[in-house]
Scaffold this active site. Sequence first.
Site, PDB file in Angstrom:
ATOM      1  N   ASP A 124       9.330   3.659   9.390  1.00  0.00           N
ATOM      2  CA  ASP A 124       8.296   2.679   9.744  1.00  0.00           C
ATOM      3  C   ASP A 124       6.916   3.289   9.573  1.00  0.00           C
ATOM      4  O   ASP A 124       6.729   4.489   9.795  1.00  0.00           O
ATOM      5  CB  ASP A 124       8.521   2.238  11.205  1.00  0.00           C
ATOM      6  CG  ASP A 124       7.820   0.929  11.528  1.00  0.00           C
ATOM      7  OD1 ASP A 124       7.213   0.325  10.618  1.00  0.00           O
ATOM      8  OD2 ASP A 124       7.872   0.516  12.696  1.00  0.00           O
ATOM      9  N   ASN A 177       4.670   2.537   6.754  1.00  0.00           N
ATOM     10  CA  ASN A 177       4.104   2.597   5.391  1.00  0.00           C
ATOM     11  C   ASN A 177       2.813   1.785   5.293  1.00  0.00           C
ATOM     12  O   ASN A 177       1.837   2.223   4.677  1.00  0.00           O
ATOM     13  CB  ASN A 177       5.091   2.026   4.359  1.00  0.00           C
ATOM     14  CG  ASN A 177       6.360   2.841   4.236  1.00  0.00           C
ATOM     15  OD1 ASN A 177       6.428   3.941   4.750  1.00  0.00           O
ATOM     16  ND2 ASN A 177       7.347   2.289   3.554  1.00  0.00           N
ATOM     17  N   ARG A 179      -0.769  -2.025   0.510  1.00  0.00           N
ATOM     18  CA  ARG A 179       0.485  -1.700   1.212  1.00  0.00           C
ATOM     19  C   ARG A 179       1.517  -1.107   0.261  1.00  0.00           C
ATOM     20  O   ARG A 179       2.288  -0.226   0.640  1.00  0.00           O
ATOM     21  CB  ARG A 179       1.072  -2.970   1.846  1.00  0.00           C
ATOM     22  CG  ARG A 179       0.301  -3.500   3.031  1.00  0.00           C
ATOM     23  CD  ARG A 179       0.958  -4.780   3.555  1.00  0.00           C
ATOM     24  NE  ARG A 179       2.281  -4.511   4.101  1.00  0.00           N
ATOM     25  CZ  ARG A 179       2.499  -4.041   5.338  1.00  0.00           C
ATOM     26  NH1 ARG A 179       1.481  -3.811   6.138  1.00  0.00           N
ATOM     27  NH2 ARG A 179       3.714  -3.811   5.774  1.00  0.00           N
ATOM     28  N   HIS A 187       4.315   2.040   0.492  1.00  0.00           N
ATOM     29  CA  HIS A 187       5.755   2.019   0.218  1.00  0.00           C
ATOM     30  C   HIS A 187       6.117   3.054  -0.857  1.00  0.00           C
ATOM     31  O   HIS A 187       7.148   3.716  -0.772  1.00  0.00           O
ATOM     32  CB  HIS A 187       6.191   0.622  -0.222  1.00  0.00           C
ATOM     33  CG  HIS A 187       6.089  -0.410   0.877  1.00  0.00           C
ATOM     34  ND1 HIS A 187       6.528  -0.174   2.158  1.00  0.00           N
ATOM     35  CD2 HIS A 187       5.598  -1.684   0.885  1.00  0.00           C
ATOM     36  CE1 HIS A 187       6.309  -1.249   2.911  1.00  0.00           C
ATOM     37  NE2 HIS A 187       5.736  -2.165   2.166  1.00  0.00           N
ATOM     38  N   ASN A 213      13.209  -8.820   6.698  1.00  0.00           N
ATOM     39  CA  ASN A 213      12.099  -8.459   5.802  1.00  0.00           C
ATOM     40  C   ASN A 213      11.798  -9.536   4.747  1.00  0.00           C
ATOM     41  O   ASN A 213      10.743  -9.507   4.112  1.00  0.00           O
ATOM     42  CB  ASN A 213      12.353  -7.119   5.096  1.00  0.00           C
ATOM     43  CG  ASN A 213      12.160  -5.913   5.998  1.00  0.00           C
ATOM     44  OD1 ASN A 213      12.787  -4.884   5.815  1.00  0.00           O
ATOM     45  ND2 ASN A 213      11.280  -6.027   6.979  1.00  0.00           N
TER      46      ASN A 213
HETATM   47  C1  FPP Z   1       8.220   0.059   7.083  1.00  0.00           C
HETATM   48  O1  FPP Z   1       6.856   0.091   6.861  1.00  0.00           O
HETATM   49  C2  FPP Z   1       8.984   0.273   5.877  1.00  0.00           C
HETATM   50  C3  FPP Z   1       9.728  -0.692   5.257  1.00  0.00           C
HETATM   51  C4  FPP Z   1       9.818  -2.072   5.716  1.00  0.00           C
HETATM   52  C5  FPP Z   1      10.469  -0.409   4.035  1.00  0.00           C
HETATM   53  C6  FPP Z   1      11.011   0.970   3.859  1.00  0.00           C
HETATM   54  C7  FPP Z   1      11.220   1.144   2.430  1.00  0.00           C
HETATM   55  C8  FPP Z   1      10.927   2.243   1.702  1.00  0.00           C
HETATM   56  C9  FPP Z   1      10.422   3.497   2.271  1.00  0.00           C
HETATM   57  C10 FPP Z   1      11.091   2.230   0.238  1.00  0.00           C
HETATM   58  C11 FPP Z   1      12.421   1.914  -0.354  1.00  0.00           C
HETATM   59  C12 FPP Z   1      13.578   2.613   0.208  1.00  0.00           C
HETATM   60  C13 FPP Z   1      14.395   3.523  -0.400  1.00  0.00           C
HETATM   61  C14 FPP Z   1      15.639   3.974   0.289  1.00  0.00           C
HETATM   62  C15 FPP Z   1      14.115   4.097  -1.732  1.00  0.00           C
HETATM   63  P1  FPP Z   1       5.970  -1.165   7.258  1.00  0.00           P
HETATM   64  O2  FPP Z   1       5.588  -1.854   6.001  1.00  0.00           O
HETATM   65  O3  FPP Z   1       6.696  -2.017   8.241  1.00  0.00           O
HETATM   66  O4  FPP Z   1       4.761  -0.448   7.901  1.00  0.00           O
HETATM   67  P2  FPP Z   1       3.764  -1.005   9.021  1.00  0.00           P
HETATM   68  O5  FPP Z   1       4.594  -1.288  10.247  1.00  0.00           O
HETATM   69  O6  FPP Z   1       2.813   0.120   9.206  1.00  0.00           O
HETATM   70  O7  FPP Z   1       3.108  -2.234   8.441  1.00  0.00           O
END
Ligand code: FPP
Length: 224
Positions: free
Chosen positions: A12, A14, A25, A29, A60
């Site tokens: 969490d 990104n 954003r 990622h 999501n």
């Molecule tokens: C949370 O950050 C992250 C995600 C919803 C996606 C996680 C995916 C990856 C790291 C990339 C793909 C995965 C692999 C296994 C290659 P957020 O966007 O919810 O962050 P925030 O809460 O700060 O907005």
Amino acid sequence: MSAARHVAIIMDGNGRWAKARHLPRAVGHQRGVEAVRTLVRAARDMGLEALTLYAFSTENWRRPEEEVSALFALLKRYIQDDLQEFVDNNVRLKIIGDYKSLASDIVCLLEDALTRTAENNGTTLVVALNYGAQDEIARAAKIAATKGPITVAAIDAELDTASLPPVDLLIRTSGEMRLSNFLLWQVAYAEMWFTDVLWPDFTPDHLREGLNAFANRERRYGGR
Ligand code: FPP
């Protein structure tokens, strides 16, 4: 206290990582995938049996279409770029969640990767994709009911994680302390470790920190 065999991570932060840098954003990622790549290599070197990563939840889909497409494009590229490395380094890929209903190009890519790594017996990289624990438990219970009495063992056997060791340690990054419909059944006796580090900044040293915290805890499984 024995060492952890299976670590599961809610990646969490990104978006916040990108926002703090005035970047889109999608860049957060992208850096998140770099953190995944480094961590999978470290997990393999540490001899971890299984590493489960929450890549895309059933919730999501509520994100803007542009962000959803960016996430799948990144996942696709990651598998394409690193598959040979998995094959060469004895990493087995496993997918949990309803991935078969995803776009056909993704399903084909994943199935090829699953087949090519199926015989590997080093670290299992488990990617949770289109995954929701409530959905998983409902699917498992439905199948179990066709086979006989619904017992804990019968449901366990039909979960997407059936062949994996129990989850020992659950990690969530970015300071949030929620389960967000991740592995609800499997974390029954898992230890939890939370860190304020945002996912793109998460390194193998943070994983070691979580594993050390795990090693110092006393697990009682309800006993004394
Ligand atoms: C949370 O950050 C992250 C995600 C919803 C996606 C996680 C995916 C990856 C790291 C990339 C793909 C995965 C692999 C296994 C290659 P957020 O966007 O919810 O962050 P925030 O809460 O700060 O907005």
